[in-house]
Design a protein around this motif. Structure first.
Motif, PDB file in Angstrom:
ATOM      1  N   GLN A 124       0.812   4.251  -2.833  1.00  0.00           N
ATOM      2  CA  GLN A 124       0.546   5.648  -2.470  1.00  0.00           C
ATOM      3  C   GLN A 124       1.703   6.550  -2.867  1.00  0.00           C
ATOM      4  OE1 GLN A 124      -0.301   5.159   1.710  1.00  0.00           O
ATOM      5  NE2 GLN A 124      -2.498   4.887   1.359  1.00  0.00           N
ATOM      6  N   GLN A 179       0.828  -1.207   0.000  1.00  0.00           N
ATOM      7  CA  GLN A 179       0.000   0.000   0.000  1.00  0.00           C
ATOM      8  C   GLN A 179       0.863   1.257   0.000  1.00  0.00           C
ATOM      9  OE1 GLN A 179      -2.901   0.126   3.168  1.00  0.00           O
ATOM     10  NE2 GLN A 179      -4.334   1.117   1.781  1.00  0.00           N
ATOM     11  N   ARG A 180       1.961   1.241   0.751  1.00  0.00           N
ATOM     12  CA  ARG A 180       2.862   2.405   0.789  1.00  0.00           C
ATOM     13  C   ARG A 180       3.470   2.678  -0.579  1.00  0.00           C
ATOM     14  NH1 ARG A 180       6.034   0.761   6.127  1.00  0.00           N
ATOM     15  NH2 ARG A 180       4.527   1.442   7.666  1.00  0.00           N
TER      16      ARG A 180
END
Length: 200
Positions: A136, A132-133
């Motif tokens: 993003q 997810q990082r």
């Protein structure tokens, strides 16, 4: 330690920081992205998997039962995508070649009609937060999933990145192991042609 000694050790210190921290996949991914830009690593365009008389997709049994869970916690099965071209990519945030090919995959994702072509980015990250990082940080919007069990053929690759293109009936139209640049006019046209074939 004098300045001369410091300058001698500086490259080794930078190398250690890059190789033994979370910067490794980012730095190596950038270098490999540069190699992709040379045009040497292009994926072969998918083709229709068979020339047999076309049958309506609705009357066919989809050959892939692959349960997945998304970053949002929603569960799907690959068979839910029957009738679409499916671009399946196996990757991980710690894999530099995976990181290197992602800009091209994302660019291709933004150019194609989601009603005809589905992207299934399957992450092998043990910790979903790491995946997810990366998404993003890079601004990627394609859907990411995690397998909930062992991957069946043809997705059980021994290496990543690995990409499998499925025709609307689930037959394998193309497969590529290793990094590649998918954001080419030829590859996009081949996907669109496959989506418009009588099978779909």
């Amino acid at each position: 330690m004098n300045r001369k000694n410091l300058l001698q050790w500086l490259p080794w210190a930078i190398f250690a920081v890059v190789m033994f921290t979370d910067l490794r996949p980012l730095v190596l991914g950038k270098l490999q992205r540069g190699l992709l830009a040379t045009g040497l690593w292009r994926a072969e365009a998918p083709v229709a998997p068979s020339k047999a008389p076309a049958m309506p997709v609705s009357s066919l049994t989809y050959p892939h039962n692959l349960p997945l869970v998304g970053l949002d916690g929603k569960q799907i099965n690959l068979s839910d995508l029957k009738g679409k071209i499916v671009f399946v990519n196996l990757w991980a945030s710690w894999c530099p070649p995976c990181v290197a090919e992602m800009p091209g995959i994302h660019a291709l994702y933004k150019k194609l009609d989601p009603a005809k072509v589905a992207f299934v980015m399957i992450s092998f990250d043990q910790n979903p937060v790491k995946a997810q990082r990366l998404l993003q940080r890079k601004g990627y919007t394609f859907p990411v999933y995690f397998p909930t069990g062992p991957l069946p053929a043809p997705f059980d690759s021994n290496s990543i990145p690995s990409t499998v293109i499925l025709a609307p009936d689930g037959k394998v139209a193309a497969r590529h192991d290793g990094m590649a640049d998918y954001d080419t006019p030829e590859f996009k046209a081949a996907l669109e042609e496959l989506a418009a074939s009588p099978q779909s």
